[in-house]
Structure formats: C-alpha cells, structure tokens
Scaffold this active site. Structure first.
Site, PDB file in Angstrom:
ATOM      1  N   VAL A 254     -11.933   5.024  -0.345  1.00  0.00           N
ATOM      2  CA  VAL A 254     -11.530   6.084   0.591  1.00  0.00           C
ATOM      3  C   VAL A 254     -11.080   7.368  -0.109  1.00  0.00           C
ATOM      4  O   VAL A 254     -10.948   8.402   0.533  1.00  0.00           O
ATOM      5  CB  VAL A 254     -10.415   5.620   1.569  1.00  0.00           C
TER       6      VAL A 254
ATOM      7  N   ILE B 281       5.005  -6.666   7.780  1.00  0.00           N
ATOM      8  CA  ILE B 281       3.921  -7.504   8.306  1.00  0.00           C
ATOM      9  C   ILE B 281       3.422  -8.447   7.214  1.00  0.00           C
ATOM     10  O   ILE B 281       3.242  -8.026   6.056  1.00  0.00           O
ATOM     11  CB  ILE B 281       2.737  -6.627   8.796  1.00  0.00           C
TER      12      ILE B 281
ATOM     13  N   ALA C 162       6.505   9.082   0.888  1.00  0.00           N
ATOM     14  CA  ALA C 162       6.053  10.478   0.940  1.00  0.00           C
ATOM     15  C   ALA C 162       4.630  10.546   1.484  1.00  0.00           C
ATOM     16  O   ALA C 162       4.307  11.414   2.309  1.00  0.00           O
ATOM     17  CB  ALA C 162       6.122  11.096  -0.452  1.00  0.00           C
TER      18      ALA C 162
ATOM     19  N   TYR D 225       5.234   5.920  -1.796  1.00  0.00           N
ATOM     20  CA  TYR D 225       4.684   5.326  -0.577  1.00  0.00           C
ATOM     21  C   TYR D 225       5.201   6.061   0.659  1.00  0.00           C
ATOM     22  O   TYR D 225       4.425   6.447   1.546  1.00  0.00           O
ATOM     23  CB  TYR D 225       5.078   3.844  -0.544  1.00  0.00           C
TER      24      TYR D 225
ATOM     25  N   LYS E  53       3.168   8.369   3.453  1.00  0.00           N
ATOM     26  CA  LYS E  53       3.175   7.993   4.876  1.00  0.00           C
ATOM     27  C   LYS E  53       3.774   9.113   5.734  1.00  0.00           C
ATOM     28  O   LYS E  53       3.335   9.338   6.865  1.00  0.00           O
ATOM     29  CB  LYS E  53       3.944   6.686   5.075  1.00  0.00           C
TER      30      LYS E  53
ATOM     31  N   SER F 122       4.033   3.975   8.420  1.00  0.00           N
ATOM     32  CA  SER F 122       4.865   2.833   8.028  1.00  0.00           C
ATOM     33  C   SER F 122       6.285   3.071   8.495  1.00  0.00           C
ATOM     34  O   SER F 122       6.708   4.233   8.658  1.00  0.00           O
ATOM     35  CB  SER F 122       4.856   2.692   6.500  1.00  0.00           C
TER      36      SER F 122
HETATM   37  N1  LIG Z   1       1.983  -5.111   5.479  1.00  0.00           N
HETATM   38  C1  LIG Z   1       2.994  -4.334   5.863  1.00  0.00           C
HETATM   39  O1  LIG Z   1       4.150  -4.782   5.953  1.00  0.00           O
HETATM   40  C2  LIG Z   1       2.759  -2.892   6.225  1.00  0.00           C
HETATM   41  C3  LIG Z   1       3.806  -2.184   6.819  1.00  0.00           C
HETATM   42  C4  LIG Z   1       3.615  -0.849   7.163  1.00  0.00           C
HETATM   43  C5  LIG Z   1       2.388  -0.238   6.923  1.00  0.00           C
HETATM   44  N2  LIG Z   1       1.398  -0.951   6.333  1.00  0.00           N
HETATM   45  C6  LIG Z   1       0.134  -0.240   6.093  1.00  0.00           C
HETATM   46  O2  LIG Z   1      -0.927  -0.921   6.718  1.00  0.00           O
HETATM   47  C7  LIG Z   1      -2.125  -0.698   5.997  1.00  0.00           C
HETATM   48  C8  LIG Z   1      -2.800  -2.011   5.703  1.00  0.00           C
HETATM   49  O3  LIG Z   1      -1.942  -2.767   4.864  1.00  0.00           O
HETATM   50  P1  LIG Z   1      -2.043  -4.360   4.719  1.00  0.00           P
HETATM   51  O4  LIG Z   1      -0.667  -4.867   4.738  1.00  0.00           O
HETATM   52  O5  LIG Z   1      -3.061  -4.898   5.642  1.00  0.00           O
HETATM   53  O6  LIG Z   1      -2.526  -4.451   3.191  1.00  0.00           O
HETATM   54  P2  LIG Z   1      -3.753  -5.216   2.518  1.00  0.00           P
HETATM   55  O7  LIG Z   1      -3.524  -5.047   1.059  1.00  0.00           O
HETATM   56  O8  LIG Z   1      -3.892  -6.568   3.076  1.00  0.00           O
HETATM   57  O9  LIG Z   1      -5.008  -4.349   2.978  1.00  0.00           O
HETATM   58  C9  LIG Z   1      -5.252  -3.074   2.469  1.00  0.00           C
HETATM   59  C10 LIG Z   1      -6.746  -2.871   2.408  1.00  0.00           C
HETATM   60  O10 LIG Z   1      -7.002  -1.531   1.969  1.00  0.00           O
HETATM   61  C11 LIG Z   1      -8.050  -1.587   1.018  1.00  0.00           C
HETATM   62  N3  LIG Z   1      -7.987  -0.438   0.111  1.00  0.00           N
HETATM   63  C12 LIG Z   1      -6.971  -0.097  -0.718  1.00  0.00           C
HETATM   64  N4  LIG Z   1      -7.291   0.979  -1.426  1.00  0.00           N
HETATM   65  C13 LIG Z   1      -8.548   1.351  -1.044  1.00  0.00           C
HETATM   66  C14 LIG Z   1      -9.427   2.386  -1.416  1.00  0.00           C
HETATM   67  N5  LIG Z   1      -9.098   3.286  -2.354  1.00  0.00           N
HETATM   68  N6  LIG Z   1     -10.630   2.470  -0.804  1.00  0.00           N
HETATM   69  C15 LIG Z   1     -10.995   1.558   0.129  1.00  0.00           C
HETATM   70  N7  LIG Z   1     -10.209   0.539   0.526  1.00  0.00           N
HETATM   71  C16 LIG Z   1      -8.998   0.445  -0.066  1.00  0.00           C
HETATM   72  C17 LIG Z   1      -7.818  -2.892   0.268  1.00  0.00           C
HETATM   73  O11 LIG Z   1      -8.982  -3.309  -0.438  1.00  0.00           O
HETATM   74  C18 LIG Z   1      -7.426  -3.819   1.405  1.00  0.00           C
HETATM   75  O12 LIG Z   1      -8.559  -4.432   1.989  1.00  0.00           O
HETATM   76  C19 LIG Z   1      -1.735   0.116   4.766  1.00  0.00           C
HETATM   77  O13 LIG Z   1      -1.968   1.474   4.996  1.00  0.00           O
HETATM   78  C20 LIG Z   1      -0.256  -0.156   4.641  1.00  0.00           C
HETATM   79  O14 LIG Z   1       0.421   0.872   3.967  1.00  0.00           O
HETATM   80  C21 LIG Z   1       1.536  -2.258   5.984  1.00  0.00           C
END
Ligand SMILES: NC(=O)c1ccc[n+]([C@@H]2O[C@H](COP(=O)([O-])OP(=O)(O)OC[C@H]3O[C@@H](n4cnc5c(N)ncnc54)[C@H](O)[C@@H]3O)[C@@H](O)[C@H]2O)c1
Length: 254
Positions: free
Chosen positions: A68, A189, A158, A156, A160, A143
């Site tokens: 991305v 999560i 900043a 992170y 978000k 987030s």
């Molecule tokens: N898990 C939590 O507690 C939580 C809380 C708040 C926000 N989030 C946000 O939710 C989103 C998903 O997180 P998640 O917990 O499912 O994490 P995860 O690590 O399970 O999934 C993240 C996905 O993003 C992909 N990714 C990362 N960098 C990439 C890049 N440069 N190009 C293409 N794909 C890329 C990874 O390969 C992975 O499949 C994120 O933006 C995270 O910041 C997660």
C-alpha cells in the site's frame, strides 16, 4: 428476511489488509452481504486464504498482491475495478518505541504504511467513484490510540491521528458527490497484530483489556467488520466525517 439496507448485492468493495485479522473479517463479511470483494495485501498467501474463504461461501473475490505504500500499485489495482462502491483501507502495522528512542526511519515507515497507504487508497477510490458518478462509501481504519496517549504510541498514534484528519477533510470535499467518508477506531482486537507470541503474556494482556471494558471481554475481528459493514451499507446513508468507536466501552472512565 434480511434487512435490505445492509444488502450489498451488485456492489463492489475493495479491502486493503485483506490477508489477515480485521481486513480479512471485513472482506468475508462484505462478501457475505453480497459485494464482489477485491482484497489487497502484501501477504500473498494470506490473501489467497481469504479469497478461498469467500469463494467457499459462494462469494466473489479478486486479489491484488501489493504494497500500500506504492502509490502506482494501489492506483493500478483500484483502476482495474469496473466500479467501486466501498473502499475499506484497513492495512496497517504496529510500532512501539519511546519518544526519546524513536528513529526517523521508524516514523517514516509507520507514516508510509498507516497514513500514506490509507491516503493512496482513499484518493484512488474517490477518483474512481467520481469518474463513475455512483457515489460510494470510504472507510478508514484509525485506532483507539487517537483518543489516548500511551507509552510507545508516538508513531502509531500520530499516523492514526493523521488518518482521522484525512477522513474528516475528504468527507467535506466529496460529500456533495454522494461519497461518504468515515473512520473506525477499534479498541483492543484479537488479531496477529496483538499476538504476544507467549500464552502467559497474551492471557495477562487480554485479562487487563477485558477489565477495561464494561462488556468484560476483548474485541474480535468480526466486531469491527460489522461496524465496517454498517458504514459500507445504505444503513449509514446519513453518516459521514465520523469516527465510530467499536471498543467495548474501554475509553469511558467507569
Ligand atoms: N488489532 C487491534 O487491536 C487494532 C486496534 C485498532 C486499530 N487496528 C488497526 O486495524 C488494522 C488491521 O489490523 P489487524 O489487527 O487486523 O492486523 P493484522 O496484522 O492482522 O493485519 C494487517 C494486515 O495489513 C497488511 N499490511 C501491512 N503492511 C502492508 C503494506 N505495506 N502493504 C499491504 N498490506 C500491508 C498485513 O500483511 C496484514 O495482512 C490496522 O490498520 C490496525 O492499525 C487494530
């Protein structure tokens, strides 16, 4: 009888981060709601598994193996969609370091993935929606970190916070064309991102997070996917420029 407002039959959705966690749950749920789902991720194997999950349930999935942070790759992948009704920009990475130990390269990497990666997805989605003149819904992944400070959260948080600003700004710019833009700010999560890779440490963290919630549990990817489905669908037709916080109530001082 299904609620019609949540029916995405005939619509096309693009989900970044679709190989894992929240992105995978979003891709699967949007497909269950009837959308053709384009999943994008840098993890080819995980992407394939998500597409298989969708197809096994009778849904339609396409995959885009991309990074991305590469605007050209994102542009070509989005442009390959005939039309686009929903963009869910979910891909992200975690990084934690104290302010005084944060290196330029840490900040650059986190901003590149968590902010610029979301920006490129939003720009290309909005361009295609405008070109087709069919309106649409753009959903960004912020987030709970945008509401709280915390040790190590500089890069992170900043990135978000920048996503929230992008969401509100874009919402004001494209609303008149029927394009809605909203952010989701999840609490803690259970996904690979929050996996401590140690059963004891994981149980300890989950117990602590559960105590912070009036619901007494941590979140699952499907909890966030349902919020994304709401924002993707006509059920949220009058909602734009908002931050929805599926966090189990953890940010209340209860
Ligand atoms: N898990 C939590 O507690 C939580 C809380 C708040 C926000 N989030 C946000 O939710 C989103 C998903 O997180 P998640 O917990 O499912 O994490 P995860 O690590 O399970 O999934 C993240 C996905 O993003 C992909 N990714 C990362 N960098 C990439 C890049 N440069 N190009 C293409 N794909 C890329 C990874 O390969 C992975 O499949 C994120 O933006 C995270 O910041 C997660």
């Amino acid at each position: 009888m299904a609620v019609k407002a949540y029916d995405l039959t005939g619509r096309t959705a693009f989900v970044t981060g679709a190989a894992s966690g929240i992105g995978r749950a979003c891709a699967v749920l949007l497909a269950q709601a009837g959308a053709t789902v384009h999943g994008a991720d840098r993890d080819a194997q995980g992407l394939h598994e998500t597409a298989t999950l969708i197809k096994d349930q009778g849904g339609t999935a396409r995959t885009h193996h991309l990074d991305v942070t590469d605007h050209g790759q994102v542009r070509r992948a989005v442009a390959s969609c005939e039309r686009l009704d929903v963009m869910a920009a979910v891909a992200g990475i975690m990084h934690s370091s104290p302010v005084l130990e944060t290196r330029d390269e840490d900040l650059d990497r986190v901003l590149a993935v968590n902010f610029k990666g979301v920006l490129y997805a939003c720009q290309e989605a909005a361009r295609l929606m405008l070109a087709r003149d069919n309106g649409g819904s753009i959903i960004t992944m912020a987030s709970g970190a945008v509401d709280i400070g915390g040790p190590g959260l500089l890069c992170y948080g900043a990135a978000k916070a920048a996503v929230v600003q992008l969401t509100k700004t874009l919402a004001t710019e494209v609303g008149r064309y029927g394009i809605r833009v909203n952010a989701v700010a999840p609490g803690w999560i259970r996904t690979p991102m929050t996996d401590r890779h140690d059963a004891g440490a994981q149980a300890h963290t989950e117990a602590r997070m559960s105590r912070l919630s009036p619901l007494g549990r941590v979140g699952e990817p499907e909890d966030i996917a349902h919020t994304v489905l709401h924002l993707a669908s006509d059920a949220s037709a009058f909602t734009t420029g908002q931050i929805l916080r599926p966090n189990g109530g953890t940010t209340m001082p209860w």
